[in-house]
Design a protein around this motif. Structure first.
Motif, PDB file in Angstrom:
ATOM      1  N   ALA A 137       0.858  -1.189   0.000  1.00 43.92           N
ATOM      2  CA  ALA A 137       0.000   0.000   0.000  1.00 43.92           C
ATOM      3  C   ALA A 137       0.892   1.236   0.000  1.00 43.92           C
ATOM      4  O   ALA A 137       1.820   1.341   0.804  1.00 43.92           O
ATOM      5  N   THR A 138       0.609   2.128  -0.908  1.00 48.49           N
ATOM      6  CA  THR A 138       1.384   3.361  -1.005  1.00 48.49           C
ATOM      7  C   THR A 138       0.484   4.535  -0.638  1.00 48.49           C
ATOM      8  O   THR A 138      -0.588   4.712  -1.219  1.00 48.49           O
ATOM      9  N   VAL A 139       0.954   5.298   0.333  1.00 52.47           N
ATOM     10  CA  VAL A 139       0.117   6.328   0.942  1.00 52.47           C
ATOM     11  C   VAL A 139       0.753   7.702   0.804  1.00 52.47           C
ATOM     12  O   VAL A 139       1.969   7.845   0.949  1.00 52.47           O
ATOM     13  N   GLU A 140      -0.070   8.674   0.507  1.00 55.07           N
ATOM     14  CA  GLU A 140       0.346  10.073   0.639  1.00 55.07           C
ATOM     15  C   GLU A 140      -0.707  10.770   1.492  1.00 55.07           C
ATOM     16  O   GLU A 140      -1.909  10.611   1.254  1.00 55.07           O
ATOM     17  N   PHE A 141      -0.237  11.509   2.446  1.00 52.61           N
ATOM     18  CA  PHE A 141      -1.154  12.132   3.408  1.00 52.61           C
ATOM     19  C   PHE A 141      -0.617  13.519   3.727  1.00 52.61           C
ATOM     20  O   PHE A 141       0.524  13.673   4.156  1.00 52.61           O
ATOM     21  N   LYS A 142      -1.432  14.519   3.466  1.00 55.55           N
ATOM     22  CA  LYS A 142      -0.992  15.887   3.753  1.00 55.55           C
ATOM     23  C   LYS A 142      -2.060  16.596   4.569  1.00 55.55           C
ATOM     24  O   LYS A 142      -3.246  16.550   4.230  1.00 55.55           O
ATOM     25  N   ALA A 143      -1.630  17.239   5.637  1.00 57.29           N
ATOM     26  CA  ALA A 143      -2.573  17.949   6.500  1.00 57.29           C
ATOM     27  C   ALA A 143      -1.976  19.281   6.920  1.00 57.29           C
ATOM     28  O   ALA A 143      -0.752  19.452   6.921  1.00 57.29           O
ATOM     29  N   GLU A 144      -2.838  20.186   7.240  1.00 57.95           N
ATOM     30  CA  GLU A 144      -2.383  21.481   7.739  1.00 57.95           C
ATOM     31  C   GLU A 144      -2.999  21.736   9.091  1.00 57.95           C
ATOM     32  O   GLU A 144      -4.169  21.423   9.322  1.00 57.95           O
ATOM     33  N   GLY A 145      -2.205  22.293   9.950  1.00 51.96           N
ATOM     34  CA  GLY A 145      -2.698  22.499  11.297  1.00 51.96           C
ATOM     35  C   GLY A 145      -2.225  23.820  11.871  1.00 51.96           C
ATOM     36  O   GLY A 145      -1.457  24.559  11.263  1.00 51.96           O
ATOM     37  N   LEU A 146      -2.729  24.076  13.033  1.00 54.99           N
ATOM     38  CA  LEU A 146      -2.352  25.286  13.754  1.00 54.99           C
ATOM     39  C   LEU A 146      -1.761  24.864  15.087  1.00 54.99           C
ATOM     40  O   LEU A 146      -2.337  24.039  15.804  1.00 54.99           O
ATOM     41  N   LEU A 147      -0.601  25.415  15.366  1.00 56.19           N
ATOM     42  CA  LEU A 147       0.033  25.114  16.645  1.00 56.19           C
ATOM     43  C   LEU A 147      -0.434  26.111  17.700  1.00 56.19           C
ATOM     44  O   LEU A 147      -0.931  27.190  17.383  1.00 56.19           O
ATOM     45  N   VAL A 148      -0.259  25.737  18.927  1.00 57.31           N
ATOM     46  CA  VAL A 148      -0.664  26.630  20.016  1.00 57.31           C
ATOM     47  C   VAL A 148       0.142  27.928  19.992  1.00 57.31           C
ATOM     48  O   VAL A 148      -0.265  28.950  20.537  1.00 57.31           O
ATOM     49  N   THR A 149       1.297  27.877  19.342  1.00 59.33           N
ATOM     50  CA  THR A 149       2.125  29.076  19.223  1.00 59.33           C
ATOM     51  C   THR A 149       1.594  30.033  18.165  1.00 59.33           C
ATOM     52  O   THR A 149       2.132  31.119  17.984  1.00 59.33           O
ATOM     53  N   GLY A 150       0.588  29.589  17.433  1.00 62.68           N
ATOM     54  CA  GLY A 150       0.039  30.418  16.369  1.00 62.68           C
ATOM     55  C   GLY A 150       0.673  30.140  15.025  1.00 62.68           C
ATOM     56  O   GLY A 150       0.314  30.747  14.022  1.00 62.68           O
ATOM     57  N   GLN A 151       1.609  29.211  14.990  1.00 63.09           N
ATOM     58  CA  GLN A 151       2.248  28.884  13.722  1.00 63.09           C
ATOM     59  C   GLN A 151       1.387  27.912  12.926  1.00 63.09           C
ATOM     60  O   GLN A 151       0.675  27.085  13.488  1.00 63.09           O
ATOM     61  N   LEU A 152       1.533  28.045  11.619  1.00 63.48           N
ATOM     62  CA  LEU A 152       0.921  27.059  10.736  1.00 63.48           C
ATOM     63  C   LEU A 152       1.856  25.863  10.638  1.00 63.48           C
ATOM     64  O   LEU A 152       3.067  26.034  10.574  1.00 63.48           O
ATOM     65  N   ALA A 153       1.299  24.699  10.604  1.00 63.93           N
ATOM     66  CA  ALA A 153       2.117  23.498  10.440  1.00 63.93           C
ATOM     67  C   ALA A 153       1.601  22.720   9.241  1.00 63.93           C
ATOM     68  O   ALA A 153       0.404  22.477   9.112  1.00 63.93           O
ATOM     69  N   THR A 154       2.513  22.374   8.355  1.00 63.45           N
ATOM     70  CA  THR A 154       2.156  21.524   7.219  1.00 63.45           C
ATOM     71  C   THR A 154       2.784  20.157   7.449  1.00 63.45           C
ATOM     72  O   THR A 154       4.003  20.041   7.593  1.00 63.45           O
ATOM     73  N   ILE A 155       1.941  19.175   7.488  1.00 63.28           N
ATOM     74  CA  ILE A 155       2.401  17.818   7.793  1.00 63.28           C
ATOM     75  C   ILE A 155       2.266  16.965   6.537  1.00 63.28           C
ATOM     76  O   ILE A 155       1.185  16.881   5.952  1.00 63.28           O
ATOM     77  N   THR A 156       3.364  16.384   6.137  1.00 64.56           N
ATOM     78  CA  THR A 156       3.352  15.534   4.946  1.00 64.56           C
ATOM     79  C   THR A 156       3.886  14.162   5.314  1.00 64.56           C
ATOM     80  O   THR A 156       4.996  14.045   5.839  1.00 64.56           O
ATOM     81  N   ASN A 157       3.089  13.179   5.049  1.00 67.26           N
ATOM     82  CA  ASN A 157       3.527  11.808   5.295  1.00 67.26           C
ATOM     83  C   ASN A 157       3.415  11.016   4.004  1.00 67.26           C
ATOM     84  O   ASN A 157       2.380  11.043   3.334  1.00 67.26           O
ATOM     85  N   THR A 158       4.506  10.363   3.639  1.00 63.05           N
ATOM     86  CA  THR A 158       4.458   9.433   2.505  1.00 63.05           C
ATOM     87  C   THR A 158       5.011   8.115   3.007  1.00 63.05           C
ATOM     88  O   THR A 158       6.004   8.095   3.745  1.00 63.05           O
TER      89      THR A 158
END
Lengths: 310, 263
Positions: free
Chosen positions: B190-211
């Motif tokens: 199984a080959t997976v690509e997963f991308k999500a965006e989040g907000l940290l408590v510090t107010g920073q944007l976080a881009t999460i990429t998992n392959t």
């Protein structure tokens, strides 16, 4: 009627207020958000990046040995009961991810268990792949774990099924018997070209010995391609196994073949030694034969120890 | 002597009434009922429209509830679970045609992977309390300890604790299934690509990429992971600063600062 009109006006007014409010909310974004609505990132930081890989391979202190055979059966013939014209003992050093391909010239004059001394390729006619295994085991003193057998057609289909292979042709080949007609250098082979390359013995140095080395080159080319495609798309290994399994006879189960395939992906091509059993040509009666040299014993002992002969 | 109180007949009183009085009362009664119905209707309409407006605002301001289906608001109570959509399914047969077996297997594998990704990435409880043991049951016992050791390749790692909200941007899943000569599935990749965006408590944007690519086989009747030729998780953070306005940047529309609540 005036009260009714008043109610209607109130209702319409409420709707208007709500619609305007909704529009403002939609435009403004979430409630409670302070400051400018839009923000832009001005600092990008790779906060963390973690990568890992685990390809489960066969493990063990003992090396793994596979006998790869090519039958010269023609269409309609039983490939397990015709001569084995391609004979390679593949040793795998599981601890160090390295391997050796050791080719046996088909005309090697050797003792065949229960059948006296004759050409090695006759063993398959006399007793099928199992007798081939016994014969090679008796020559080398190495216990063979699995055997694989393919045919001319099987080789063509396998090579075509994996999309061809790139072979380093050591010298120009022009042989009308096999159909080999190649310039020196890296050549992209389809199945038919691969078969011609593997069969040509008339214009290669050493004849049968040179041909055996070329067959090893073909195996190396396949391993090289497997490493490349597996790195890009691990799922391609399953395609290779399905194509391979449909075109070989073997005593391997599909799961074991998968394990072998996974093991192969961990072996760099430059960690594979392509050798041919040292031998000299001669005759027995009217037959041209190959006599395995005494120096071969050292190679067998080296290979037996860890699956790798240097 | 006080006069006896006059008793007004009830509307449904069947006492005889003069015709004009009856008609007048009936007319007044009808108008009143009509006004009440109108009023009630307006109230209902207002409530419905208000709900619709709030809903529209929520949708437009928070893409996590986009109709794509795979996007899942992580921090909304009773959030729908994340689920991979299956892309390409390939059947690698060593004998019989195994396409149906491959399709069936891919559904099960997609379910197992979806559950894993939902737990390790999307579940606010995981952010707070760490990856639960049950999540690692995706992996065969032969590789489970190793996967846990390398958990940063599969999960949010140390960033989880500072996450405030997360939404899925895009995902893909393809499955190759190897079947034996009888058509029984034996292994899968199984080959997976997963991308999500989040907000940290510090107010920073976080881009999460998992392959990742996972090797599956059947153990004890279940598809389990017994290897991972590749597994990578990268987390990029971006500091948020006020901009001059909408025209200042074309890439600023992705803001995970939604109305979602922290865990």
């Amino acid at each position: 009627m005036s009260r009714r009109n008043a109610l209607l006006r109130i209702g319409a007014g409420s709707l208007a207020v709500i619609a305007v409010s909704a529009a403002v909310l939609v435009a403004a974004g979430p409630i409670g958000k302070s400051g400018p609505v839009l923000a832009q990132p001005d600092v990008v930081e790779i906060h963390s990046a973690h990568g890992s890989s685990f390809v489960p391979a066969l493990e063990g202190k003992r090396p793994l040995f596979i006998l790869a055979l090519g039958s010269d059966a023609r269409p309609g013939q039983n490939i397990e009961r015709e001569r084995a014209d391609s004979i390679h003992l593949i040793g795998v050093d599981l601890q160090h991810n390295r391997a050796t391909i050791l080719g046996f010239p088909r005309d090697s004059w050797v003792p065949i268990p229960g059948h006296g001394t004759t050409k090695i390729n006759t063993a398959m006619v006399l007793g099928g792949p199992n007798l081939m295994v016994q014969t090679v085991e008796s020559i080398t003193g190495i216990r063979i774990d699995f055997w694989l057998l393919t045919s001319f057609g099987g080789l063509i289909r396998m090579v075509d099924g994996i999309g061809g292979v790139i072979v380093n042709v050591p010298r120009a080949m022009h042989d009308r018997f096999s159909g080999a007609n190649f310039k020196k250098g890296r050549r992209d082979f389809n199945g038919s070209a691969a078969l011609a390359f593997a069969r040509d013995r008339h214009d290669v140095p050493g004849g049968d010995l040179g041909r055996s080395a070329n067959q090893g080159r073909l195996l190396l080319a396949a391993l090289s391609k497997l490493s490349t495609v597996f790195g890009r798309d691990p799922g391609s290994l399953l395609k290779w196994i399905s194509v391979g399994y449909r075109n070989i006879r073997t005593d391997l189960s599909v799961p074991t073949l998968l394990q072998l395939g996974l093991t192969a992906t961990r072996i760099p091509v430059d960690h594979v030694n392509n050798l041919v059993v040292p031998a000299t040509t001669g005759t027995v009666g009217s037959a041209s034969v190959v006599f395995i040299s005494a120096g071969a014993r050292a190679i067998f002992a080296d290979l037996r120890a860890d699956g790798y002969a240097s | 002597m006080r006069p006896a109180p006059r008793i007004e007949p009830a509307p449904d009183d069947h006492a005889p009434q003069p015709e004009d009085v009856k008609a007048s009362r009936a007319a007044r009664s009808g108008v009143a009922r009509s006004r009440r119905r109108l009023f009630v209707g307006l109230v209902i309409l207002v409530v419905v429209l208000a709900g619709a407006a709030i809903g529209a605002w929520a949708v437009l301001s928070n893409p996590t509830s986009s109709p794509a289906g795979s996007a899942t608001p992580a921090t909304v109570p009773n959030r729908p679970p994340f689920f991979f959509r299956i892309g390409v399914v390939r059947a690698d047969s060593t004998g019989r045609d195994a396409l149906n077996a491959a399709r069936d297997s891919s559904v099960v594998i997609a379910g197992r992977l979806s559950s894993f990704y939902d737990t390790v990435f999307m579940d606010p409880a995981t952010w707070k309390e760490g990856v639960p043991d049950r999540a690692w049951l995706l992996f065969d016992s032969s590789v489970r300890a190793r996967a846990r050791q390398e958990s940063a390749s599969f999960t949010l790692g140390s960033q989880a604790a500072s996450l405030k909200s997360l939404r899925v941007e895009n995902t893909s899943l393809s499955v190759d299934v190897l079947a034996d000569p009888r058509g029984n599935p034996q292994a899968a990749v199984a080959t997976v690509e997963f991308k999500a965006e989040g907000l940290l408590v510090t107010g920073q944007l976080a881009t999460i990429t998992n392959t990742a690519s996972f090797l599956f086989r059947i153990e004890g009747g279940e598809w389990v992971v017994f290897g991972y030729p590749s597994a990578n998780t990268a987390i990029e953070t971006q500091a948020l600063t006020p901009s001059a306005g909408p025209s200042s940047s074309s890439g600023t529309s992705a803001s995970p600062t939604s109305a979602s609540t922290s865990p």
